[in-house]
Scaffold this active site. Structure first.
Site, PDB file in Angstrom:
ATOM      1  N   SER A 104      48.384  69.723  66.921  1.00 17.34           N
ATOM      2  CA  SER A 104      48.164  68.575  66.160  1.00 17.34           C
ATOM      3  C   SER A 104      48.499  67.286  66.799  1.00 17.34           C
ATOM      4  CB  SER A 104      49.254  68.870  64.806  1.00 17.34           C
ATOM      5  OG  SER A 104      49.071  67.342  64.033  1.00 17.34           O
ATOM      6  N   LYS A 142      46.158  71.787  52.148  1.00 19.12           N
ATOM      7  CA  LYS A 142      45.740  70.855  51.455  1.00 19.12           C
ATOM      8  C   LYS A 142      45.524  71.320  50.036  1.00 19.12           C
ATOM      9  CE  LYS A 142      43.823  68.730  55.435  1.00 19.12           C
ATOM     10  NZ  LYS A 142      42.568  67.708  55.811  1.00 19.12           N
ATOM     11  N   THR A 178      47.803  69.633  56.804  1.00 24.04           N
ATOM     12  CA  THR A 178      46.713  70.394  57.492  1.00 24.04           C
ATOM     13  C   THR A 178      46.515  71.547  56.923  1.00 24.04           C
ATOM     14  OG1 THR A 178      45.162  70.502  59.600  1.00 24.04           O
ATOM     15  CG2 THR A 178      47.606  70.879  59.681  1.00 24.04           C
ATOM     16  N   SER A 235      49.032  64.470  65.269  1.00 26.26           N
ATOM     17  CA  SER A 235      49.613  63.575  64.092  1.00 26.26           C
ATOM     18  C   SER A 235      50.985  63.114  64.618  1.00 26.26           C
ATOM     19  CB  SER A 235      49.762  64.261  63.047  1.00 26.26           C
ATOM     20  OG  SER A 235      48.549  64.697  62.293  1.00 26.26           O
ATOM     21  N   ASP A 283      41.968  61.361  53.805  1.00 26.34           N
ATOM     22  CA  ASP A 283      40.680  61.759  54.575  1.00 26.34           C
ATOM     23  C   ASP A 283      39.465  60.920  54.305  1.00 26.34           C
ATOM     24  OD1 ASP A 283      41.675  63.550  56.383  1.00 26.34           O
ATOM     25  OD2 ASP A 283      41.628  65.179  54.975  1.00 26.34           O
TER      26      ASP A 283
END
Length: 275
Positions: free
Chosen positions: A18, A69, A65, A20, A106
């Site tokens: 990731s 979700k 993720t 992030s 998103d």
């Protein structure tokens, strides 16, 4: 500014790759939030309730993720209209009174990434694929596409799912088999939501002077389709654009400060170059 330590993190499985943490830490550095930290944790659906229960008052928020979700939905106190519309939460903010509020960045992240490239509205669009990202794409298209959207999928079951999402989101949706996917490439906007390698065979079918491709992958990059698209003069929006724009919105929700887009994008590009 308060010096109380504040925490945030991304959860998922697998999570090791990731980006992030790179993006959020770059934002904290740019904003001077020295007392903020952002980590990653390998958490699957079974472990999620226990992980949430163990979080203390220093926690500001979480990024989620796959495969969390949808798993997070019953564990929240409130979810936004956008998250409810796609039954997916990628952002959780912990309020001062201890409530867990879910949102989906998103969808607005997709819209912002397109807008950055000058795409505010389109008359029609095509979506390649039918997974969770495709439903977010439909939600984004519900806001910017004035005409029909055609989804190219591999099975009638997937086609039925996309038609259900279209009806729910107010999108004029049509479906077609994957064997017809080359036709999608002539649309004013093509959104590719499939796993790595899936669209490689379509690269040879990119028309002269294509319009706009939004390929949600960021690794490997460019995909064969994105490279062919650029070579023929088309506009390309990539997965890193989406990742950065949705993370900018997450930073804003968690910290109350505007996310520094360019600093976060620079950090993401550097991290991908170093891999």
């Amino acid at each position: 500014m308060s010096s109380t330590n504040r925490r945030a993190a991304v959860l998922g499985s697998p999570i090791a790759h990731s980006l992030s943490p790179v993006l959020h830490r770059a934002a904290y550095a740019e904003l001077g939030l020295d007392h903020w930290s952002y980590d990653r944790f390998e958490v699957d659906e079974a472990a999620l309730p226990g992980f949430l229960a163990g979080l203390g008052s220093s926690w500001a928020g979480l990024s989620l993720t796959m495969p969390l979700k949808r798993a997070i939905l019953p564990l929240l106190d409130e979810i936004s209209e956008t998250a409810a519309s796609v039954e997916a939460v990628n952002t959780v903010v912990f309020t001062d009174d201890g409530r867990k509020v879910g949102d989906n960045t998103d969808v607005p992240g997709m819209i912002a990434a397109l807008r950055e490239r000058g795409v505010d509205t389109v008359e029609s669009a095509a979506v390649l694929g039918a997974g969770a990202t495709a439903s977010s794409a439909l939600a984004a298209l519900a806001r910017i596409c004035t005409g029909p959207v055609t989804a190219y999928v591999r099975s009638e079951g997937r086609a039925a799912e996309m038609r259900e999402w279209g009806a729910r989101l107010g999108v004029d949706i049509r479906t077609a088999g994957w064997e017809q996917a080359a036709q999608a490439l002539r649309a004013p906007l093509v959104i590719a939501t499939t796993p790595a390698g899936t669209t490689d065979a379509l690269a040879a079918a990119v028309p002269e002077q294509p319009a706009t491709l939004f390929d949600v992958l960021y690794e490997p990059w460019p995909t064969e389709l994105a490279a062919a698209w650029s070579a023929r003069g088309g506009a390309v929006v990539g997965g890193l654009d989406l990742l950065v724009h949705q993370a900018v919105l997450q930073v804003e929700q968690m910290t109350g400060r505007k996310g520094p887009l360019q600093a976060m994008r620079n950090a993401g590009e550097q991290a991908l170059e170093n891999r």
